[in-house]
Structure formats: structure tokens, C-alpha cells
Design a protein around this motif. Sequence first.
Motif, PDB file in Angstrom:
ATOM      1  N   ILE A   3       0.846  -1.193   0.000  1.00  0.00           N
ATOM      2  CA  ILE A   3       0.000   0.000   0.000  1.00  0.00           C
ATOM      3  C   ILE A   3       0.885   1.248   0.000  1.00  0.00           C
ATOM      4  N   ILE A   4       0.700   2.099  -1.004  1.00  0.00           N
ATOM      5  CA  ILE A   4       1.430   3.357  -1.103  1.00  0.00           C
ATOM      6  C   ILE A   4       0.615   4.497  -0.500  1.00  0.00           C
ATOM      7  N   HIS A   5      -0.693   4.461  -0.734  1.00  0.00           N
ATOM      8  CA  HIS A   5      -1.603   5.471  -0.173  1.00  0.00           C
ATOM      9  C   HIS A   5      -2.902   4.793   0.214  1.00  0.00           C
ATOM     10  N   SER A   6      -3.289   4.920   1.475  1.00  0.00           N
ATOM     11  CA  SER A   6      -4.543   4.338   1.966  1.00  0.00           C
ATOM     12  C   SER A   6      -5.686   5.335   1.783  1.00  0.00           C
ATOM     13  N   PRO A   7      -6.876   4.844   1.468  1.00  0.00           N
ATOM     14  CA  PRO A   7      -8.013   5.746   1.259  1.00  0.00           C
ATOM     15  C   PRO A   7      -8.541   6.314   2.571  1.00  0.00           C
ATOM     16  N   SER A   8      -9.207   7.473   2.471  1.00  0.00           N
ATOM     17  CA  SER A   8      -9.877   8.114   3.612  1.00  0.00           C
ATOM     18  C   SER A   8     -11.082   8.855   3.067  1.00  0.00           C
ATOM     19  N   ASP A   9     -11.895   9.422   3.954  1.00  0.00           N
ATOM     20  CA  ASP A   9     -13.064  10.178   3.500  1.00  0.00           C
ATOM     21  C   ASP A   9     -12.663  11.373   2.653  1.00  0.00           C
ATOM     22  N   SER A  10     -11.531  11.980   2.990  1.00  0.00           N
ATOM     23  CA  SER A  10     -11.086  13.163   2.257  1.00  0.00           C
ATOM     24  C   SER A  10     -10.264  12.818   1.017  1.00  0.00           C
ATOM     25  N   SER A  11      -9.742  11.594   0.951  1.00  0.00           N
ATOM     26  CA  SER A  11      -8.963  11.131  -0.201  1.00  0.00           C
ATOM     27  C   SER A  11      -9.405   9.711  -0.558  1.00  0.00           C
ATOM     28  N   PRO A  12     -10.576   9.589  -1.202  1.00  0.00           N
ATOM     29  CA  PRO A  12     -11.162   8.261  -1.449  1.00  0.00           C
ATOM     30  C   PRO A  12     -10.541   7.530  -2.640  1.00  0.00           C
ATOM     31  N   PHE A  13      -9.274   7.231  -2.522  1.00  0.00           N
ATOM     32  CA  PHE A  13      -8.602   6.436  -3.542  1.00  0.00           C
ATOM     33  C   PHE A  13      -7.439   5.687  -2.910  1.00  0.00           C
ATOM     34  N   LEU A  14      -7.026   4.625  -3.582  1.00  0.00           N
ATOM     35  CA  LEU A  14      -5.990   3.722  -3.093  1.00  0.00           C
ATOM     36  C   LEU A  14      -4.895   3.605  -4.146  1.00  0.00           C
ATOM     37  N   VAL A  15      -3.646   3.773  -3.709  1.00  0.00           N
ATOM     38  CA  VAL A  15      -2.508   3.569  -4.607  1.00  0.00           C
ATOM     39  C   VAL A  15      -1.721   2.373  -4.092  1.00  0.00           C
ATOM     40  N   LEU A  16      -1.504   1.396  -4.955  1.00  0.00           N
ATOM     41  CA  LEU A  16      -0.819   0.169  -4.579  1.00  0.00           C
ATOM     42  C   LEU A  16       0.379  -0.080  -5.487  1.00  0.00           C
ATOM     43  N   PHE A  17       1.361  -0.803  -4.949  1.00  0.00           N
ATOM     44  CA  PHE A  17       2.438  -1.329  -5.776  1.00  0.00           C
ATOM     45  C   PHE A  17       2.080  -2.761  -6.133  1.00  0.00           C
ATOM     46  N   LYS A  18       2.007  -3.041  -7.439  1.00  0.00           N
ATOM     47  CA  LYS A  18       1.677  -4.387  -7.914  1.00  0.00           C
ATOM     48  C   LYS A  18       2.953  -5.106  -8.328  1.00  0.00           C
ATOM     49  N   LEU A 233     -11.392  15.110  -5.394  1.00  0.00           N
ATOM     50  CA  LEU A 233     -12.333  15.995  -4.684  1.00  0.00           C
ATOM     51  C   LEU A 233     -11.907  17.453  -4.714  1.00  0.00           C
ATOM     52  N   THR A 234     -10.611  17.712  -4.631  1.00  0.00           N
ATOM     53  CA  THR A 234     -10.115  19.082  -4.536  1.00  0.00           C
ATOM     54  C   THR A 234      -9.459  19.602  -5.810  1.00  0.00           C
ATOM     55  N   GLY A 235      -9.025  18.703  -6.686  1.00  0.00           N
ATOM     56  CA  GLY A 235      -8.342  19.117  -7.896  1.00  0.00           C
ATOM     57  C   GLY A 235      -6.868  19.413  -7.696  1.00  0.00           C
ATOM     58  N   ILE A 236      -6.363  19.324  -6.466  1.00  0.00           N
ATOM     59  CA  ILE A 236      -4.956  19.578  -6.188  1.00  0.00           C
ATOM     60  C   ILE A 236      -4.109  18.470  -6.797  1.00  0.00           C
TER      61      ILE A 236
END
Length: 242
Positions: A3-18, A233-236
Motif C-alpha cells: 500500500i502506497i496510499h490508503s483511502p480516507s473520507d477526504s482522499s477516497p482512492f488507493l494507490v498500490l504497488f503491484k 475531490l479538490t483538484g490539487i
Amino acid sequence: MKIIHSPSDSSPFLVLFKPAGLPSAPLYEGDESLLTEAIKLFPEIALVQGKKEVEHGLVHRIDTETQGLVLIATSQESYDSLILSQKEGKFEKWYRAEVDRLPDCAESLSGFPPLPESVRLSGGMDFLLQSSFRPFGSGGREVRPVTPCSGRSALKKGGTSIYTTEISFESGNVTICHINAGYRHQVRCHLAWCGFPVRGDKTYNPLCKGGKSTNDSHDMKFTACKITFPHPLTGIPQVFQM
């Protein structure tokens, strides 16, 4: 997987290393894949409606033989936003490849159009390749570039969208390839076309055809090493790399 980035309410996406050898998406629900394992950890992914029913929130996928970063949306709003970013060319991807230098690679594989003059004269310097694509080979398992110089049959089979791969040499036989709109096998095929097939690529490197290889390892030396996209969500701008 990692797991590179875990999802949250403010960042609802997951980044994984496959890791190489694991499919990004299942052929059917519960089939072995990165997405199947991700759903076990984050069941909300299964509630997202994707392009295919079985793919749910999978946004950015990579070939089974490729290792690297994969992006999965964990909410419908996030998925729809990320897919829109892809369509608008705001989702960018970088790949790192160890390559073999084979000037006659395209001739050895067949089905490739003539290489553009600008690329032939580059002498291994940074350059870009542009083409549409067509299925090729048994069952369309491979692809080939299509340009105005392609034959009549190839032109009929080629799509209308033009795909660009920017190729730069990091050091020695290591290339960094950048795209912001992708077609199946695009980077691997473009590298073979210009005479720099990925080491260990049994599909597009003639040195590996039939199980032959000049390397000690048959693993393909190809990594999806960086992705950038607007936050859903934010466009950043978001940047993930390895």
C-alpha cells in the motif's frame, strides 16, 4: 502488493504497488488479481461501478508482466472524477525500462511501419513516438503502431486516436517513458518499434522469443514508476512515485 496510499473520507482512492506476475483486474468476481486483494482490505471498492462490472473502482491498470503503481477509486464520486481526468489528458504516467539496443528489432518482429525519420536520426537521444494502434498476431494478443506510412490493411484495422510516448535515456540502457493517454502495450510496443525493446519482454523483444533471453533473469525489466493526477475531490495535483 504494497500500500502506497490508503483511502480516507477526504482522499477516497488507493494507490498500490503491484508485483510482476499478478493481474491488475480479475477475469471474474473473486479471481486472483490485485483488485481482488484490495477489495478484501477495503470492501467499499466493490460498491463502485466501473467500466466493467468486475473491475469496480480500478482506474489505472498495468499489464500482468509489469510491476508498479496502480490506482483504485474507493467511492463512485472519486472514480467518476478520476476517469474524467483521464479523458481530459490530466492523468500522466511514467515507466522505467531497462532496454536492449536492437536497431533491427521491428524488422525481426514484423508488422511495424517504417520508423519516422526524426527518430532514426536521433542517435539514441530523447525523442517521442506517435501512432495509432491495431491488434496483431494470434487472437490480437499483441499490438502494432499504425501511421500514414502503414499498409492499406493496417490502416483499416487501426484506430483514429493518436498516442504519444516520450522517451528519454536516464543512464546507459535505462529509459524513462512518459504518456498521458495510454493504449494496451503502448510503451512496450513503441520501445520495440524504435529499436529499444524492454529486457525480458517475451512479447516485443526478439531476444526473448521462444523463451530465449540474453539475461540471467526472464523477468521483464519494466516498472510503472510514477503517476500524477488531480485529486478527485479538490483538484490539487497528486504525485506518487517509486
